[in-house]
Design an enzyme around this catalytic site. Structure first.
Site, mmCIF file in Angstrom:
data_model
loop_
_atom_site.group_PDB
_atom_site.id
_atom_site.type_symbol
_atom_site.label_atom_id
_atom_site.label_comp_id
_atom_site.label_asym_id
_atom_site.label_seq_id
_atom_site.Cartn_x
_atom_site.Cartn_y
_atom_site.Cartn_z
ATOM 1 N N LYS A 196 0.857 -1.182 0.000
ATOM 2 C CA LYS A 196 0.000 0.000 0.000
ATOM 3 C C LYS A 196 0.894 1.233 0.000
ATOM 4 O O LYS A 196 1.683 1.445 0.923
ATOM 5 C CB LYS A 196 -0.902 -0.005 1.228
ATOM 6 C CG LYS A 196 -1.756 1.247 1.334
ATOM 7 C CD LYS A 196 -2.773 1.150 2.449
ATOM 8 C CE LYS A 196 -3.575 2.426 2.552
ATOM 9 N NZ LYS A 196 -4.563 2.370 3.627
ATOM 10 N N LYS A 249 -2.069 -1.513 -3.879
ATOM 11 C CA LYS A 249 -2.944 -0.349 -3.829
ATOM 12 C C LYS A 249 -2.131 0.923 -3.894
ATOM 13 O O LYS A 249 -1.156 1.028 -3.154
ATOM 14 C CB LYS A 249 -3.729 -0.394 -2.511
ATOM 15 C CG LYS A 249 -4.606 0.801 -2.267
ATOM 16 C CD LYS A 249 -5.238 0.700 -0.921
ATOM 17 C CE LYS A 249 -5.931 2.002 -0.615
ATOM 18 N NZ LYS A 249 -6.374 2.102 0.725
HETATM 19 C C1 PBG Z 1 -7.679 3.215 5.430
HETATM 20 C C2 PBG Z 1 -7.885 3.149 3.977
HETATM 21 C C3 PBG Z 1 -7.685 4.134 2.999
HETATM 22 C C4 PBG Z 1 -8.149 3.596 1.799
HETATM 23 C C5 PBG Z 1 -8.559 2.305 2.056
HETATM 24 N N1 PBG Z 1 -8.372 2.040 3.402
HETATM 25 C C6 PBG Z 1 -7.216 5.523 3.118
HETATM 26 C C7 PBG Z 1 -5.824 5.865 3.415
HETATM 27 O O1 PBG Z 1 -4.952 5.024 3.608
HETATM 28 O O2 PBG Z 1 -5.616 7.062 3.505
HETATM 29 C C8 PBG Z 1 -8.188 4.308 0.470
HETATM 30 C C9 PBG Z 1 -9.222 3.819 -0.480
HETATM 31 C C10 PBG Z 1 -9.485 4.718 -1.622
HETATM 32 O O3 PBG Z 1 -8.826 5.754 -1.835
HETATM 33 O O4 PBG Z 1 -10.399 4.387 -2.370
HETATM 34 N N2 PBG Z 1 -6.358 3.242 5.826
#
Ligand code: PBG
Length: 323
Positions: A196, A249
Site C-alpha cells: 500500500k 494499492k
Molecule cells: C484506510 C484506507 C484508505 C483507503 C482504504 N483504506 C485511506 C488511506 O490510507 O488514507 C483508500 C481507499 C481509496 O482511496 O479508495 N487506511
C-alpha cells in the site's frame, strides 16, 4: 507487399476479436467498497466521488439487496463513527458502526453477501492517523498492532467473512492471525493490504471517510511510490505471517507492481482501484472528455496486469451495464 504474417487477420470482425481476446472481465472479479455511518434513512452522495454514497445501516441494507440482485455479492465496508478520539476507541467497540452493520447485513442476507471489513484506525482517530501517536507525532507500531488485532476480532465476532488490514504496521498480519485463531476464527481469511503506497490518489476517500491526517502525512508507514522490490518484501512478509490474499494499492499507477507480485506469488492477488482513480475517470466521462468505454478499458488493464480480484467503485456500474 510480400508478408505472410498479418496480425490484422484476427481483428477483422467482432466475433473473431472476441474469440481471440485474452482477458475477460466478469462480475465475480469485483469487490464493491461501501461507506457506512450512524443515523437513519441516510444516503448522501460523496461530492468528490459522484455516484458513491455514505449510507446509514438501513439504507445500506436496501442497497445490498439491489447489489445481490445484479450479481455484486462481495462488498468491502468502511465505517464512519459518530465519535472519534485519539485512540480510535470506537473501532473496537462491539457496538461500533461496522460491527452493527455487519451483524444486521448477515442477519438479513446470510451467505448471499460476502462481507470484507477494512481494519484500520484512521477513520476512528481524531488525528486521522492509522495508529496510536507518541509525543513526537509518530505512529507507535506495536501498540497499534495490539489494537488492530482487537478490532479484527470484533469484526469476526460480528460476522465478517474476511478481514482486510489496511494500516501498514509491521507484523500486524501475524498478530491478527494468531488472535483470530485463538478465538476460534481459523477459517476467516485475511486479505492483506500488503503493498500500500503513500498515494495522493486516496484524496476523495479521505473526504468520504473524513480521515485525512490532521498533521503530517502517512509516509512513515505507507510505501514510497518509487519502490517495487520493497513491494515484494512486504508481500513475502505478509504471506509468511499468514495472509491468504495480498493486495496492491492503488492499482493504475502501480500495474507494474501488480504484475510483479502476480509472478512472484502463488496466492490470489487483489488490486484496489482507489477513490482518486475512480473520481478521475468518472468526472472525465461525466464531462464528455472521454467515452464511457474508458471504464471497461481501465478495469481490463488491471486484470491483464494480473489481478485476480479488483476492488472498485465501478463494480455496480459494470454489473448494471452487463445485465
Ligand atoms: C484506510 C484506507 C484508505 C483507503 C482504504 N483504506 C485511506 C488511506 O490510507 O488514507 C483508500 C481507499 C481509496 O482511496 O479508495 N487506511
Amino acid at each position: 507487399m510480400n508478408i505472410s504474417k498479418r496480425p490484422r487477420r484476427l481483428r477483422g470482425n467482432d466475433i473473431l476479436r472476441k474469440m481471440t481476446r485474452e482477458t475477460h472481465l466478469k462480475k465475480e472479479d469485483f469487490v464493491y467498497p461501501l461507506f457506512v455511518q450512524e443515523g437513519n434513512g441516510i444516503k448522501t452522495e460523496i461530492k468528490s466521488m459522484p455516484g458513491q454514497f455514505r449510507y446509514s445501516i438501513d439504507s445500506l441494507v436496501e442497497e445490498c439487496s439491489e447489489l445481490i440482485e445484479i450479481g455484486i455479492d462481495k462488498i468491502m465496508l468502511f465505517g464512519i463513527p459518530a465519535d472519534k478520539d485519539d485512540k480510535g476507541s470506537q473501532a473496537s467497540s462491539m457496538d461500533g458502526i461496522i460491527q452493527k452493520a455487519v451483524r444486521i447485513l448477515k442477519k438479513v442476507y446470510r451467505d448471499k453477501i460476502y462481507i470484507i471489513t477494512d481494519v484500520c484506525l484512521c477513520e476512528y482517530t481524531s488525528h486521522g492517523h492509522c495508529g496510536i501517536i507518541d509525543d513526537k507525532g509518530r505512529v507507535r507500531n506495536d501498540e497499534t498492532v495490539d489494537i488492530l488485532s482487537e478490532i479484527a476480532l470484533t469484526h469476526a465476532k460480528a460476522g465478517a467473512d474476511m478481514i482486510a488490514p489496511s494500516d501498514m504496521m509491521d507484523g500486524r498480519i501475524g498478530q491478527i492471525r494468531t488472535n483470530l485463531d485463538l478465538a476460534g476464527y481459523q477459517d476467516i481469511p485475511i486479505m492483506a493490504y500488503s503493498a500500500k503506497y503513500a498515494s495522493s490518489f486516496y484524496g476523495p476517500f479521505r473526504d468520504a471517510a473524513d480521515s485525512a491526517p490532521a498533521f503530517g502525512d502517512r509516509k512513515a508507514y505507507q510505501m514510497d511510490p518509487g519502490n517495487i522490490r520493497e513491494a515484494v518484501k512486504e508481500v513475502e512478509l505478509d504471506i509468511h505471517e499468514g495472509a491468504d490474499i495480498v493486495m496492491v494499492k492503488p492499482a493504475l499507477s502501480y500495474l507494474d507492481v501488480v504484475s510483479k507480485i502476480k509472478q512472484e506469488t502463488n496466492i490470489p492477488v487483489a488490486a484496489y482501484n482507489v477513490s482518486g482513480e475512480y473520481a478521475m475517470l468518472k468526472m472525465a466521462v461525466e464531462n464528455g472528455i472521454m467515452s464511457l468505454d474508458v471504464i471497461n478499458e481501465t478495469l481490463l488493464s488491471i486484470k491483464r496486469a494480473g489481478a485476480d480480484i479488483i476492488i472498485t467503485y465501478f463494480a455496480k456500474e459494470f454489473a448494471l451495464k452487463s445485465k
